[in-house]
Design an enzyme around this catalytic site. Sequence first.
Site, PDB file in Angstrom:
ATOM      1  N   CYS A   1      11.200   4.235   4.458  1.00  0.00           N
ATOM      2  CA  CYS A   1      11.180   3.704   5.682  1.00  0.00           C
ATOM      3  C   CYS A   1      10.532   2.455   5.565  1.00  0.00           C
ATOM      4  O   CYS A   1      11.086   1.440   6.378  1.00  0.00           O
ATOM      5  CB  CYS A   1      10.912   4.598   6.858  1.00  0.00           C
ATOM      6  SG  CYS A   1      12.079   6.084   6.941  1.00  0.00           S
ATOM      7  N   THR A   2       9.335   2.319   5.078  1.00  0.00           N
ATOM      8  CA  THR A   2       8.706   1.061   4.852  1.00  0.00           C
ATOM      9  C   THR A   2       9.433   0.229   4.113  1.00  0.00           C
ATOM     10  O   THR A   2       9.405  -1.275   4.493  1.00  0.00           O
ATOM     11  CB  THR A   2       7.161   1.234   4.432  1.00  0.00           C
ATOM     12  OG1 THR A   2       6.646   2.351   5.263  1.00  0.00           O
ATOM     13  CG2 THR A   2       6.537   0.051   4.163  1.00  0.00           C
TER      14      THR A   2
END
Length: 185
Positions: free
Chosen positions: A75-76
């Site tokens: 997600c980062t």
Amino acid sequence: MLNTLRVDLLRNALLAAAVMLAGPAAAELKTGDPAPGFTLQATLAGDAFAFTLDDALQKGPVVLYFYPAAFTKGCTIEAHNFAEAMDDYKQAGATVLGISADGLEKLKEFSVSACRGKFAVASDADAQVIKSYDAKSAFMPHMASRVSYVVTPDHKIYYSYQSGSPDEHVPRTLEAVRKWAAAKQ
């Protein structure tokens, strides 16, 4: 006691792996489907505000990307990818919004660090928007799967893409936004 701890650690590791590999519980919305309207609490560069899909669509297409959890590796990476491409999205007249079931306080920090203050992320803590966009994780239904949509100002799904990998969501949605913009000229 030690064996119980090992079993618990193994169970948690397997659960984490299943979450990372999980696709949506149901197929994502398809091209031409109506895009469900919503208002969510969002944050841009740490500042909270109400994001309403209808309002954003008045300015042009909206890229909605659903992701499992802020500050996880994939997600980062995905947030960094969207941040790096924001000038291209803006040039095509598009707004980008990331959506997860994370709480707003966590997303305030994520919007500054991972999103680099370049686009908003919204909290869908009760997962109602996640559910309405068929973006629920198969193994963790209170979390989102990794699904991206391009929604056009007529409130229709123009493009959808589902993949557990964060790598192709930006190039694919950006290509769809550009294609839509070129057809409007």
